[in-house]
Each structure stands twice: as structure tokens, then as C-alpha cells.
Design a protein around this motif. Sequence first.
Motif, PDB file in Angstrom:
ATOM      1  N   ASP A  73       2.532  -3.029  -7.234  1.00 15.33           N
ATOM      2  CA  ASP A  73       3.855  -3.631  -7.402  1.00 15.33           C
ATOM      3  C   ASP A  73       4.755  -2.665  -8.154  1.00 15.33           C
ATOM      4  OD1 ASP A  73       3.645  -6.529  -6.417  1.00 15.33           O
ATOM      5  OD2 ASP A  73       1.912  -6.382  -7.743  1.00 15.33           O
ATOM      6  N   ILE A  74       5.963  -2.480  -7.643  1.00 16.79           N
ATOM      7  CA  ILE A  74       6.984  -1.712  -8.360  1.00 16.79           C
ATOM      8  C   ILE A  74       7.825  -2.702  -9.145  1.00 16.79           C
ATOM      9  CG2 ILE A  74       9.011  -0.244  -8.120  1.00 16.79           C
ATOM     10  CD1 ILE A  74       7.719   0.946  -5.633  1.00 16.79           C
ATOM     11  N   ILE A  75       7.763  -2.595 -10.449  1.00 16.25           N
ATOM     12  CA  ILE A  75       8.498  -3.492 -11.342  1.00 16.25           C
ATOM     13  C   ILE A  75       9.427  -2.624 -12.182  1.00 16.25           C
ATOM     14  CG2 ILE A  75       8.316  -5.242 -13.140  1.00 16.25           C
ATOM     15  CD1 ILE A  75       5.486  -5.810 -12.143  1.00 16.25           C
ATOM     16  N   ASP A 123      10.973   0.542 -13.216  1.00 13.44           N
ATOM     17  CA  ASP A 123      10.527   1.928 -13.072  1.00 13.44           C
ATOM     18  C   ASP A 123       9.028   2.062 -13.283  1.00 13.44           C
ATOM     19  OD1 ASP A 123      13.063   2.931 -12.522  1.00 13.44           O
ATOM     20  OD2 ASP A 123      13.565   3.090 -14.658  1.00 13.44           O
ATOM     21  N   ALA A 124       8.298   0.966 -13.169  1.00 19.09           N
ATOM     22  CA  ALA A 124       6.855   0.979 -13.399  1.00 19.09           C
ATOM     23  C   ALA A 124       6.112   0.673 -12.108  1.00 19.09           C
ATOM     24  CB  ALA A 124       6.483  -0.039 -14.470  1.00 19.09           C
ATOM     25  N   LEU A 125       5.023   1.393 -11.884  1.00 17.76           N
ATOM     26  CA  LEU A 125       4.106   1.101 -10.785  1.00 17.76           C
ATOM     27  C   LEU A 125       2.879   0.425 -11.379  1.00 17.76           C
ATOM     28  CD1 LEU A 125       3.087   1.196  -7.904  1.00 17.76           C
ATOM     29  CD2 LEU A 125       2.372   3.573  -8.279  1.00 17.76           C
ATOM     30  N   VAL A 126       2.674  -0.840 -11.019  1.00 20.74           N
ATOM     31  CA  VAL A 126       1.618  -1.662 -11.605  1.00 20.74           C
ATOM     32  C   VAL A 126       0.545  -1.894 -10.548  1.00 20.74           C
ATOM     33  CG1 VAL A 126       1.063  -3.877 -12.674  1.00 20.74           C
ATOM     34  CG2 VAL A 126       3.260  -2.764 -13.151  1.00 20.74           C
ATOM     35  N   VAL A 127      -0.698  -1.639 -10.925  1.00 18.76           N
ATOM     36  CA  VAL A 127      -1.839  -1.818 -10.027  1.00 18.76           C
ATOM     37  C   VAL A 127      -2.652  -3.013 -10.523  1.00 18.76           C
ATOM     38  CG1 VAL A 127      -3.857  -0.726  -8.978  1.00 18.76           C
ATOM     39  CG2 VAL A 127      -1.878   0.672  -9.642  1.00 18.76           C
ATOM     40  N   SER A 128      -2.925  -3.958  -9.630  1.00 19.72           N
ATOM     41  CA  SER A 128      -3.633  -5.189  -9.993  1.00 19.72           C
ATOM     42  C   SER A 128      -4.978  -5.261  -9.280  1.00 19.72           C
ATOM     43  CB  SER A 128      -2.801  -6.426  -9.626  1.00 19.72           C
ATOM     44  OG  SER A 128      -1.534  -6.402 -10.254  1.00 19.72           O
ATOM     45  N   ASP A 129      -6.000  -5.647 -10.017  1.00 15.17           N
ATOM     46  CA  ASP A 129      -7.302  -5.960  -9.442  1.00 15.17           C
ATOM     47  C   ASP A 129      -7.245  -7.400  -8.958  1.00 15.17           C
ATOM     48  OD1 ASP A 129      -9.925  -6.582  -8.870  1.00 15.17           O
ATOM     49  OD2 ASP A 129     -10.729  -5.968 -10.804  1.00 15.17           O
ATOM     50  N   LEU A 169       5.963 -13.774 -10.811  1.00  8.22           N
ATOM     51  CA  LEU A 169       6.978 -12.768 -10.555  1.00  8.22           C
ATOM     52  C   LEU A 169       8.148 -12.921 -11.508  1.00  8.22           C
ATOM     53  CD1 LEU A 169       6.984 -12.803  -6.659  1.00  8.22           C
ATOM     54  CD2 LEU A 169       5.985 -11.095  -8.177  1.00  8.22           C
ATOM     55  N   GLY A 170       8.477 -14.154 -11.871  1.00  5.15           N
ATOM     56  CA  GLY A 170       9.543 -14.353 -12.831  1.00  5.15           C
ATOM     57  C   GLY A 170       9.218 -13.780 -14.183  1.00  5.15           C
ATOM     58  N   LYS A 171       7.962 -13.931 -14.579  1.00 13.33           N
ATOM     59  CA  LYS A 171       7.519 -13.377 -15.860  1.00 13.33           C
ATOM     60  C   LYS A 171       7.652 -11.852 -15.845  1.00 13.33           C
ATOM     61  CE  LYS A 171       3.428 -12.443 -15.906  1.00 13.33           C
ATOM     62  NZ  LYS A 171       1.989 -12.581 -15.667  1.00 13.33           N
ATOM     63  N   ASP A 172       7.223 -11.218 -14.726  1.00 10.54           N
ATOM     64  CA  ASP A 172       7.321  -9.770 -14.634  1.00 10.54           C
ATOM     65  C   ASP A 172       8.777  -9.324 -14.634  1.00 10.54           C
ATOM     66  OD1 ASP A 172       4.472  -9.463 -12.417  1.00 10.54           O
ATOM     67  OD2 ASP A 172       4.584  -9.420 -14.579  1.00 10.54           O
ATOM     68  N   ALA A 173       9.646 -10.082 -13.960  1.00 18.35           N
ATOM     69  CA  ALA A 173      11.066  -9.729 -13.935  1.00 18.35           C
ATOM     70  C   ALA A 173      11.646  -9.796 -15.332  1.00 18.35           C
ATOM     71  CB  ALA A 173      11.827 -10.662 -12.995  1.00 18.35           C
ATOM     72  N   ALA A 174      11.214 -10.773 -16.104  1.00 16.54           N
ATOM     73  CA  ALA A 174      11.718 -10.883 -17.476  1.00 16.54           C
ATOM     74  C   ALA A 174      11.319  -9.689 -18.325  1.00 16.54           C
ATOM     75  CB  ALA A 174      11.195 -12.181 -18.117  1.00 16.54           C
ATOM     76  N   LEU A 175      10.134  -9.142 -18.052  1.00 17.32           N
ATOM     77  CA  LEU A 175       9.672  -8.004 -18.831  1.00 17.32           C
ATOM     78  C   LEU A 175      10.491  -6.751 -18.531  1.00 17.32           C
ATOM     79  CD1 LEU A 175       5.821  -8.560 -18.534  1.00 17.32           C
ATOM     80  CD2 LEU A 175       7.202  -8.776 -20.585  1.00 17.32           C
ATOM     81  N   GLN A 176      11.167  -6.706 -17.408  1.00 20.41           N
ATOM     82  CA  GLN A 176      11.945  -5.501 -17.058  1.00 20.41           C
ATOM     83  C   GLN A 176      13.209  -5.399 -17.896  1.00 20.41           C
ATOM     84  OE1 GLN A 176      12.353  -4.681 -12.737  1.00 20.41           O
ATOM     85  NE2 GLN A 176      11.271  -6.625 -12.493  1.00 20.41           N
ATOM     86  N   ARG A 177      13.715  -6.502 -18.344  1.00 15.12           N
ATOM     87  CA  ARG A 177      15.021  -6.474 -19.002  1.00 15.12           C
ATOM     88  C   ARG A 177      14.948  -5.734 -20.324  1.00 15.12           C
ATOM     89  NH1 ARG A 177      14.728 -12.177 -17.763  1.00 15.12           N
ATOM     90  NH2 ARG A 177      15.595 -12.541 -15.709  1.00 15.12           N
ATOM     91  N   LEU A 225       0.813  -1.216   0.000  1.00 16.83           N
ATOM     92  CA  LEU A 225       0.000   0.000   0.000  1.00 16.83           C
ATOM     93  C   LEU A 225       0.850   1.271   0.000  1.00 16.83           C
ATOM     94  CD1 LEU A 225      -2.776  -1.081   2.521  1.00 16.83           C
ATOM     95  CD2 LEU A 225      -2.852  -1.126   0.021  1.00 16.83           C
ATOM     96  N   ASP A 226       2.074   1.194   0.552  1.00 21.37           N
ATOM     97  CA  ASP A 226       2.932   2.377   0.558  1.00 21.37           C
ATOM     98  C   ASP A 226       3.308   2.803  -0.858  1.00 21.37           C
ATOM     99  OD1 ASP A 226       4.308  -0.052   0.376  1.00 21.37           O
ATOM    100  OD2 ASP A 226       6.173   0.806   1.134  1.00 21.37           O
ATOM    101  N   ALA A 227       3.332   1.841  -1.791  1.00 21.09           N
ATOM    102  CA  ALA A 227       3.683   2.177  -3.176  1.00 21.09           C
ATOM    103  C   ALA A 227       2.589   2.975  -3.868  1.00 21.09           C
ATOM    104  CB  ALA A 227       3.965   0.901  -3.969  1.00 21.09           C
ATOM    105  N   ALA A 228       1.392   3.039  -3.270  1.00 14.43           N
ATOM    106  CA  ALA A 228       0.274   3.742  -3.899  1.00 14.43           C
ATOM    107  C   ALA A 228       0.340   5.248  -3.704  1.00 14.43           C
ATOM    108  CB  ALA A 228      -1.046   3.212  -3.342  1.00 14.43           C
TER     109      ALA A 228
END
Length: 361
Positions: A273-275, A277-283, A353-361, A247-250
Amino acid sequence: MDSITQALLGAALQGSLLGRIQGRRALVYGAVLATVPDLDVFVHYADPVSQMTYHRGFSHSLFVLTALGLALSTLVTALARWRWPDHGYRWPRLMLTFWLVLVTHPLLDAFTVYGTQLLWPLQVTPQSWAGVFIIDPLYSVPLLLTVVYAGVRGVGEGARRWLAAALVFSTLYLGCGIAGRLVSEQRFAAALDAQGIAHSHVRAVPMAFNTLLWRVMAKTPDGHYYEGVSSLLDTAPPEMQRQALHLDAAQPLAGVPLHERLRWFTGDWLRYDIIGDALVVSDLRMGMPSDYNFRFLMARRDAQGQWQPVQPSRWPGNSARAMFDRQMLGLLWQRIFDQRPPLPLAAWQVQSLGKDAALQR
């Protein structure tokens, strides 16, 4: 629910109420009229958050659809007096039929978890009763069989009785779904209580294509949530895992109109989630455990390291594909009947989480 089921429901309703007058055409008219509320999908919005939160809005309002039913029944009554005076059209039956065909569409949608604004333009939290999955064969197939039967054999007295029976069954099935949700929520709360875990806002949603297996979540006062899986056939406590809402990331989104609208629409079931340099909001309400259908990029970190809200865009995910993954569906089906082995919730979380980490590269 899916559009095919909505059309079947409308066909069954109009066939049972007006089939004596309209014959097979009642099935077609009812199917077409029942899809009218979903015409809002053709309204284009500038961003996916608006697209999500304005869908099932004005076109699903009980007030709007009641007015439409009134206007349509009055028009058809006047036309029938002129063109078909001997067909037996009467305004009360027409009004009842058109009104039921129209309003049962948003009411059925409200039994899913998405969120339906039944009382638009009143700004109350959209109805999200979560009694059935968005596609449920056990609900749809009886309607399909009876509508096909009436279409082939004609909408005679026997066919109308079968249509009415399918409508009664489908309504009872929705009630069973709500009962299953309440049982799942109570079991999950009891499991948390047994471990001495403080919690609030327990929420269960049906998993893919059934009402026996439920994904259940509960928030905790320290800004976390527990997510688990429970079958109505379980004899032991459900498996679960603890995750952070972050919640602090919001903070960068405080007061941003689209973020506030998303909080309102979802009942504040959001994770941040901070991924990179992106702040991602999930429903959190829709998707598979740890991998959610609706995820939005809503802020980015600039060159000075400051967070800046951006126009939302969809964050890639694989939850929708996972619903039709044969291996995962096999595990879910097995889990309905047997708690051993438990579902690999932790492994699914690492995979996401691994999938999201891969998208950062």
C-alpha cells in the motif's frame, strides 16, 4: 502458541513420563524445559522484519533440539548414576522425555499461522499449518486442569493417567483444527467457483480463540485477492470482498534482501500500500479482516519523487487491540452460529483505510 500453553504442555509430558521418579518436580522441570526454544526472543535484531523472520528459527529447529535432548539426557544420566543411583533413571526414558518436551514446542508453534523453521538451517519455507489460533482455551484449559490436579494431589498413577488423557485430547484437537481449515478452504474455493472467479492459493486461518470461525483468502491471476469469513456451521456461501495486492507498488523493493526474506517467510502472502510518501508492506496471514498484525514501512519517496528502500519499521495498526475488543469479539462469536447479519467486512476495511489516512496528515 502462547508461552503459558507451551509450559503446560511440557509439564504434562514430563509429569506423565517421569512423574513416578521426580514427583511434582517433573511438572516444574517440564514447564521450564518447554520454554527453552522461546529464549530467542531475547536476541535483538536491528529491524522488525528481521525480528519477525528470525524468530522461531535456530532455537525451534528439530535438529538443534534433538541434539540438545541428547546432550541433556546423557548429562542427567551420568549425574543420576553418581547422585541418585537408586531412583530408576534410565537413559532411554530420559532421552524420550527431554526430546518430546523440547520438540513439541516448535511442532505446536507450527500449528499456528506465524511460521516455524522446523528444518533450520535448511532454507525451506517455514511451517505454517494454521490449525489453531495462537491462544486457544479449548486446547490449553484441559492441560491446565490436569497439571494443577497433579500439582495438588501429587503425580501418582491416577494423576499420570489424567495427564496422558489431556495430552491425547490436545493432540486430537490439533487434528480437528487442520480438518476445519481444509473444510473452510474447500468451501471458499467452491463459492468462488460458483461465481466463475479464477483463483489460486486458497488459505484459511482461524479467527480469535476458536477453530469454528475462519478467515479465508484466495489470490486471483489479476493481482487481487478475495478475503472472507466462514464458519464450520455455515449453511450458505461465506461473505467475502475483493481487494488489491498492489503488486506494481512492490517494484522499488525488487532484490532488497529483507523484502525477499519477508516474501520467503510468509509464502509471499504480502500486500503493498502506498500511503502518502510511504510504501507499507502487510503480511496478510495474521490479523482481522482488512487490518493485519504485521505491517512494515519499507520504502519512502524522496524529494525527487523516487522510491528509496529504508530500514523497515513497524507501521501502526489496531489489529492486535481489535482481537480483544468486546464489540468485535461479540460479532465474531455471533457469526460462528448465525450468518445473518454478515460481518461488516466493508465497514472494517473503510475503518482501517481511514485510520491510515489519518496518519498521513
